[in-house]
Design an enzyme around this catalytic site. Structure first.
Site, PDB file in Angstrom:
ATOM      1  N   CYS A  40       0.488  -0.892  -0.188  1.00 66.84           N
ATOM      2  CA  CYS A  40       0.202  -0.248   0.367  1.00 66.84           C
ATOM      3  C   CYS A  40       1.067   1.543   0.091  1.00 66.84           C
ATOM      4  CB  CYS A  40      -0.933  -0.233   0.848  1.00 66.84           C
ATOM      5  SG  CYS A  40      -0.296   0.091   2.975  1.00 66.84           S
ATOM      6  N   HIS A  94      -2.463   1.813   6.605  1.00 68.73           N
ATOM      7  CA  HIS A  94      -3.347   0.883   5.456  1.00 68.73           C
ATOM      8  C   HIS A  94      -3.055   3.265   4.712  1.00 68.73           C
ATOM      9  CE1 HIS A  94      -4.634   0.434   1.410  1.00 68.73           C
ATOM     10  NE2 HIS A  94      -5.365   0.896   1.734  1.00 68.73           N
ATOM     11  N   ASP A 123      -6.904   5.888  -3.300  1.00 69.08           N
ATOM     12  CA  ASP A 123      -6.357   4.938  -3.132  1.00 69.08           C
ATOM     13  C   ASP A 123      -6.119   3.760  -4.524  1.00 69.08           C
ATOM     14  OD1 ASP A 123      -5.775   2.501  -1.740  1.00 69.08           O
ATOM     15  OD2 ASP A 123      -6.912   2.294  -0.485  1.00 69.08           O
ATOM     16  N   GLU A 168     -20.930  11.465  15.656  1.00 72.01           N
ATOM     17  CA  GLU A 168     -20.083   9.822  14.620  1.00 72.01           C
ATOM     18  C   GLU A 168     -21.199   9.657  14.838  1.00 72.01           C
ATOM     19  OE1 GLU A 168     -18.455   6.466  14.715  1.00 72.01           O
ATOM     20  OE2 GLU A 168     -19.661   7.513  16.567  1.00 72.01           O
TER      21      GLU A 168
END
EC number: 2.3.2.13
Length: 682
Positions: A266, A325, A348, A445
């Site tokens: 990654c 990641h 990504d 949240e």
């Protein structure tokens, strides 16, 4: 007397200083480079002085079979006020047989490689030498990638060194990375990738589509793409991902061979994508999320299924949590979306899930991720789960020959921790978690999570397990020096303070940072009496259980512990997962503060092995954008307590402040880094 026909004999692209060109002359390419919306100058050498009756036109073309009808040809007439597709050209100066022309491209011009032809009546000067590259322009207010802050432009466009953050949420490590966007053949490679991609030439106006196409081109698929991903631990036939320290060698190798490079993970995919975007003029930053989820079912939860021994059931567990990641954020406007989604976009390049049939992800607006607007394009639902999913642990029990599933743990705060990037203008970590989500545990949240589930039109299949007495369980483990025992502290919170018995079962395995199992280590069982509302039980993993397994792993090792606790009297069960990585001894380097081009520079490295185990196949390596190639020094085996010294010599070839990265590696310790900036002068 017959008039001699006007002809253009030669065209020169005039060099400008960096303040005007916005550093395009720093690219090590023979092709002139300009940013769209920026003025540049041409010198035309004619066969005679220019007269009022002479015709003189510039034609800029791009893409295969260019034509005005396809909007891939721009024609500018220098004898009349000229404005074609918002390009402009004016005569600046006439001196004998030489003419200087100022050209300003459109802030919305097509990105890429252009051919310049000069027409004088029926004569056309068409030469392969008259090629230019046109890039996005974050200095131009009319460009979709405009970034108003100069310090941010310096960091996200011009900085050719930086870092990734790796490790674990509790022990974040700095991994130096040379982005190298100005290095030889790097921009040429990026322009070539634009041509190789599936983008139509007119789509290359749009940084959203360019970003998406470049993301897809980073990974190899169907005979196309830069880098082959490999998470097996077997890197024969290529370079182990942890050995890369920069993007330029990868992009240069791909450009020269037209063959995909082996291998990447990654942070390597994020590194090369960040380089490509910066080279093309899109502000970009490398971003790391810790405890990052891979939600394969796209249901906004990360589901782990375990048996009664605490072992993961692999044929049922398709989701995963990565210790860390790394991806890329890119800066741009989003006119394709409703108002409010401009700014940073997550992209990504690691090939995880397909998006519209190809391995790519994003660009997804950080604003949409934070608000839980999971259907805003592109791939926001996947990124949202990656940084903000709920984590469920399911216990699979056999009852009368049938499998029964019970949620024994629901964690709403464990995914997406310490989201990090390099600070602007400084070598320190900046936490940007709140750009991606509201604080964990806050009412905002949870409201965002409810909003996302509502958009998914899905009822939650899970509820937090109801416990009569057992309130909460967590496991803590401090990182330890490689070769030492590992202690796991199980913290139990109960409603009662009464004396009770608890059975603790721990299942431990060696794995990659992606959660992939490499080797089963052991199971530990312990029964303890606990008293008080908060109590602790410690499990100790002896170093002998993991040392021998390290030899089969050509990667950074991670120990995963899955702990189940059962209150004997009430039969209440809870579970938690914990990850532990290792600490390594540091080493020191001695480098002068200054150096000169062509003169020898000596780096002294000093390392003491403070570990309890010998290190084999020890190597030092030195890399910098200021030298021509990687320099290495081999040292064989270093015993516990032994100190070694190494001297690496190199010769600088470029001026300016250059970062020198020194790495120590061995079979047991994959990499320890040290670095220093040295000012190189002529």
């Amino acid at each position: 007397m017959l008039q001699c026909k006007l002809q253009v004999l030669h065209v020169d692209f005039l060099k400008q200083d960096n303040a005007v060109s916005h550093h395009t002359w720093e690219f090590q390419t023979s092709t002139p480079v300009f940013r769209r919306g920026q003025v540049f100058h041409l010198r035309l050498v004619l066969n005679q002085p220019l007269q009022s009756y002479h015709q003189l036109k510039l034609e800029f073309s791009t893409g295969p079979n260019p034509s005005i009808a396809k909007h891939t040809v721009v024609v500018l007439d220098l004898r009349t006020p000229s404005d074609h597709y918002n390009w402009q050209a004016t005569l600046q100066n006439e001196s004998g047989k030489e003419v200087t022309v100022a050209v300003t491209s459109s802030p919305n011009a097509i990105l890429g490689k252009y051919q310049l032809n000069v027409k004088t009546g029926n004569h056309i000067l068409k030469s392969e030498e008259n090629i230019l590259y046109l890039l996005f322009n974050p200095w131009c207010k009319e460009d979709m990638v405009f970034m108003p802050d100069e310090d941010e432009r310096k960091e996200y466009i011009l900085n050719d060194t930086g870092c990734h953050y790796v490790g674990a949420a509790r022990s974040i490590r700095y991994k130096p990375w040379n982005f190298g966007q100005f290095e030889k053949n790097v921009l040429d490679c990026c322009i070539s990738l634009l041509t190789e991609s599936s983008l139509k030439p007119t789509d290359r106006r749009d940084p959203v589509l360019v970003c998406r196409a470049m993301c897809a081109m980073m990974s190899f698929e169907k005979g196309q793409g830069v880098l082959i991903g490999n998470w097996t631990g077997d890197y024969e036939g290529g370079t182990a991902p942890y050995k890369w320290t920069g993007s330029a060698p990868i992009l240069q190798q791909y450009y020269n061979t037209k063959q995909a490079v082996c291998f990447g993970q990654c942070w390597v995919f994020a590194g090369i994508l960040t380089t490509v975007l910066r080279a093309l003029g899109i502000p970009a930053r490398s971003v790391t999320g810790f405890d990052s989820a891979h939600d394969t079912e796209r249901n906004l939860t990360v589901d782990t299924y375990v048996n009664e021994n605490g072992e993961k059931i692999t044929n049922m567990t398709h989701d995963s949590v990565w210790n860390f990641h790394v991806w890329t954020d890119a800066w741009m406007k989003r006119p394709d979306l409703p108002k409010g989604y401009d700014g940073w976009q997550a992209v990504d390049a690691t090939p995880q899930e397909r998006s519209q049939g190809v391995f790519c992800c994003g660009p997804s607006p950080l604003t949409a991720i934070r608000k839980g607007d999971i259907f805003i394009v592109y791939d926001t639902r996947f990124v949202f789960s990656e940084v903000n999913g709920d984590r469920l642990i399911w216990l699979v029990k056999m009852v009368n020959g049938q499998e029964e599933l019970h949620v024994i743990s629901m964690e709403t705060t464990s995914i997406g921790k310490n989201i990090s990037t390099k600070a602007v203008g400084q070598d320190r970590r900046r936490d940007i978690t709140y750009e991606y989500k509201y604080p964990e545990g806050s009412s905002e949240e949870r409201q965002v999570m409810d909003h996302a589930f509502l958009l998914l039109s899905s009822e939650r299949e899970h509820r937090r397990p109801v416990k009569e007495n057992f309130l909460h369980m967590s496991v803590q483990s401090d990182d330890v020096l490689l070769g030492n025992p590992v202690n796991f502290t199980v913290i139990l919170k109960r409603k009662t303070a009464a004396l009770q018995n608890v059975n603790i079962l721990g299942s431990f395995e060696l794995q990659l940072y992606t959660g992939k199992k490499v080797a089963k280590l052991c199971d530990l069982n312990k029964t303890s009496q606990i008293q008080g509302q908060v109590s602790e039980v410690t499990l100790t993993l002896d170093s002998k259980t993991y040392i021998n397994s390290l030899a089969i792993l050509d990667d950074e090792p991670v120990i995963r512990g899955f702990i189940i606790a059962e209150i004997v009297e009430s039969k209440e069960i809870m579970a938690s997962e914990v990850f532990t990585s290792f600490q390594y001894p540091e080493f020191s380097i001695e480098l002068p503060n200054t150096g000169r081009i062509g003169q020898l520079l000596v780096c002294n490295c000093i390392f003491k092995n403070t570990l309890a185990i010998p290190l084999t196949d020890v190597k030092f390596s030195l890399e910098s954008l200021g030298i021509s190639s990687l320099q290495t020094s081999d040292h064989g085996t270093v015993q516990p307590g032994e100190t070694i010294q190494s001297q690496i010599k190199c010769t600088p070839i470029k001026t300016g402040p250059k970062k020198f990265i020194v790495k120590l590696s061995s079979k047991q310790v994959k990499e320890i880094n040290a670095q220093k900036i040295v000012l190189i002068t002529k």
